[in-house]
Structure formats: C-alpha cells, structure tokens
Motif scaffolding. Structure first.
Motif, short mmCIF file in Angstrom:
data_model
loop_
_atom_site.label_atom_id
_atom_site.label_comp_id
_atom_site.label_asym_id
_atom_site.label_seq_id
_atom_site.Cartn_x
_atom_site.Cartn_y
_atom_site.Cartn_z
N MET A 68 0.81 -1.19 -0.13
CA MET A 68 0.02 -0.17 0.01
C MET A 68 1.07 1.24 0.11
O MET A 68 0.61 2.38 -0.58
N LEU A 69 2.10 1.32 0.55
CA LEU A 69 2.96 2.38 0.72
C LEU A 69 3.51 2.72 -0.50
O LEU A 69 3.87 3.88 -0.74
N MET A 70 3.61 1.68 -1.49
CA MET A 70 4.14 1.74 -2.87
C MET A 70 3.17 2.19 -3.63
O MET A 70 3.47 2.50 -5.11
N LEU A 71 1.97 2.46 -3.52
CA LEU A 71 0.85 2.90 -4.39
C LEU A 71 1.34 4.01 -5.04
O LEU A 71 1.24 4.04 -6.31
N PRO A 72 1.81 5.01 -4.69
CA PRO A 72 2.41 6.18 -5.55
C PRO A 72 3.20 5.84 -6.62
O PRO A 72 3.23 6.42 -7.52
N VAL A 73 4.12 4.85 -6.32
CA VAL A 73 5.03 4.50 -7.22
C VAL A 73 4.35 3.64 -8.49
O VAL A 73 4.57 3.57 -9.64
N ARG A 74 3.39 2.65 -8.07
CA ARG A 74 2.85 1.82 -9.04
C ARG A 74 1.74 2.51 -9.81
O ARG A 74 1.24 1.96 -10.74
N ILE A 112 -0.92 8.98 -9.33
CA ILE A 112 -0.44 9.56 -8.07
C ILE A 112 1.15 9.78 -8.28
O ILE A 112 1.46 10.87 -7.77
N MET A 113 2.14 9.10 -8.98
CA MET A 113 3.23 9.35 -9.22
C MET A 113 3.56 10.72 -9.81
O MET A 113 4.39 11.38 -9.29
N GLY A 122 5.19 16.34 -9.53
CA GLY A 122 4.87 17.80 -9.89
C GLY A 122 4.73 18.49 -8.68
O GLY A 122 5.18 19.70 -8.69
N ALA A 123 4.07 18.28 -7.41
CA ALA A 123 3.93 18.58 -6.44
C ALA A 123 5.56 19.00 -5.58
O ALA A 123 5.73 20.07 -5.09
#
Length: 309
Positions: A157-163, A167-168, A173-174
C-alpha cells in the motif's frame, strides 16, 4: 446562458465523436481499451504533472476551499454509503459511487464556466489541486484495495504512489513546485502537448463506451439518479450551508464555492472504473446525466447568488 453552453459544447461534441467512431468501427474493436489505458497511464499523468509544476501549493489553504471540501466530503461519503447500503456494491464499486457523487469536472468544464461567470479561474485552480493531491489518492487507494491490487500488506500500500502513474505524476509535480524547480522548455513543452490530449481522449473514450450498451435496468437507473442528485443538488447545498452559515463567506466567494460544487461529475470516474476493470455504467451515465442536469443547476446558482446589477 450562452456562456454556460459554450463550456458544455466540447463535452457533447467530443462524446458524440467517440460514439460515431465506435459505431463505424473506424479504430477497431480494441480502440476503447487502448485509448482508456493511454489516458490513464500516459496523457492524464502528463497533464497533472504539468499543471502541478506550475502551481502554487499554498493557494488552496483558505476558508473558501474549506467550504468546498466540506461539500465534497459530504456528497462523496453519502455516495459511498449509498453504494453500500442501498445498492450493495463491492468496496471498489463503492469508491466509484462516491466519486460519481462528489468529484467535480473542474478542468474542461470548470475552467470555462469560471472564466465566463466568475471572471477568472483562480478558484478552479485551487479545486484542481485539492482533487489531485487529496481526493484522487484516497479514491485510488480504495480502488487498489477493493480490486485486490493492494494485497501484500502495508508495504504494498505504501508503494501505491510508485505503482500508480496518476499519483506518481502528481507527487513529482508537487515536489518540483514546492522546491521551486521548473523543467527546461525542451521537456516542458512536449509534456504539455501530451497532457493536452488527456481530456479530449477521455471524452472520446466515454463516447465510445455508449455504443452497443444496453439500457440500464431499474436498479441502475436508481443508482445513477442518486449519484446525480448528490452531485448536482446535495453537494452545492452542503457547500452553501458551510460557506454561508458557518464561515460567513463574502458573496463573491460564496458564489465561487457553490457554483464549482454544482459542476457535474468528472470523466475521471469513468477513466478510473475502466482502468480497474469495474463496471463503467454508473460512472458513464453519471457523467452524462449530471452534465445535462447541471446546465440548469449552474444557471440557478448564478441567478440566486450572482451580481444583482
């Protein structure tokens, strides 16, 4: 009314183009799937990355955004609850139910409507930041967990931004924006061109999904009706109550908050449902129906809260 129609026209035209493309078989049987994946994995991440690198992240920390956020949370929560209690949907489908009820079309419709009615799109830009940085990650995490993509414990779940490319791209961008960094023009220009394809391609894909689909049953129509009522009526009324009664916003800010809360469901709901292998009927019909209904509700909001002169 003419200014509103000019904002709605691209939605109807591009959706109609998509329907005709599917009806004629111009791009083949797999076109809808391919274009949907192109939007989710390529064009939309490019659009969000480009938008966020040029945005000021401190702009959405204000009382007007608090009123908008309250309406969003209320409508989205009710949509999620309706999916569970009334229509007995699976967890992932409930996330789409909530999104259909509370995720506004702030980009391709919100910007032209705001420019025409409010005079500028600064508040819509804040809404874009709020939805991209806060709402979308929550929805995508629920979809990931509900479809089994989140299996594997906390680490996965913590790797969601990478997957997840959306989100990535938003996170990158942020980070660049917060650090005050900008891409060189040789890279920024191609990214902007690629991102510009996201909205029209999503609308064409939405139109393609209309071809060959049977009519919704009574349960489906009821579910769409609930989502549309929450989106076009309950969400702006909740924002009005918080902004007008609790926060006592100035009239021009209250107009911006309620008007933007009354925007229809974004096509992102359809894009997410398709990418996660869920039924797209609720998202598709909520986008189209709420867009039609909002032509009237947006006019009523302006008539009630707009300038009297």
């Amino acid at each position: 009314m003419q200014s509103l129609l000019s904002g709605f026209a691209p939605i109807w035209v591009l959706t109609a183009v998509g329907y005709l493309v599917a009806r004629t078989g111009l791009l083949g049987e797999q076109a809808e799937t391919v274009l949907g994946r192109f939007v989710f994995h390529v064009a939309m991440p490019a659009a969000l990355f480009t938008m966020l690198t040029g945005a000021r992240l401190d702009t959405f920390a204000n009382t007007a955004m608090l009123a908008f956020a309250a309406g969003t949370v209320f409508a989205t929560g009710l949509g999620f609850l309706a999916g569970r209690r009334l229509f007995h949907r699976r967890p992932a489908d409930r996330a789409i139910s909530g999104m259909a009820a509370g995720y506004v079309n702030s980009a391709n419709l919100g910007i032209p409507v705001a420019v025409q009615v409010l005079g500028d799109a600064s508040f819509v830009a804040q809404i874009l930041l709020f939805q991209v940085l806060l709402v979308s990650p929550v929805i995508l995490a629920l979809l990931d967990a509900g479809t089994g993509r989140g299996r594997g414990g906390l680490g996965r779940m913590l790797m969601l931004p990478v997957r997840n490319p959306i989100i990535m791209a938003s996170a990158l961008g942020a980070l660049l924006s917060a650090a005050g960094l900008h891409l060189p023009a040789a890279l920024a220009r191609p990214g902007a061109l690629l991102g510009a394809a996201a909205v029209p391609t999503a609308l064409i894909t939405l139109g393609m999904s209309l071809h060959g689909r049977g009519g919704a049953g009574a349960g489906g129509r009821a579910e769409v009706g609930v989502a549309v009522v929450l989106k076009t009526l309950v969400q702006p009324l909740a924002a009005l109550a918080v902004g007008g009664l609790l926060l006592d916003l100035p009239r021009h800010q209250l107009l911006a908050v309620v008007l933007c809360s009354a925007l229809p469901t974004a096509q992102n709901a359809f894009v997410y449902a398709r990418e996660y292998g869920l039924s797209t009927a609720l998202a598709r019909d909520s986008v189209l129906t709420s867009t039609l209904v909002s032509m009237g509700t947006l006019s009523l909001v302006y008539a009630a809260l707009g300038p009297t002169h």
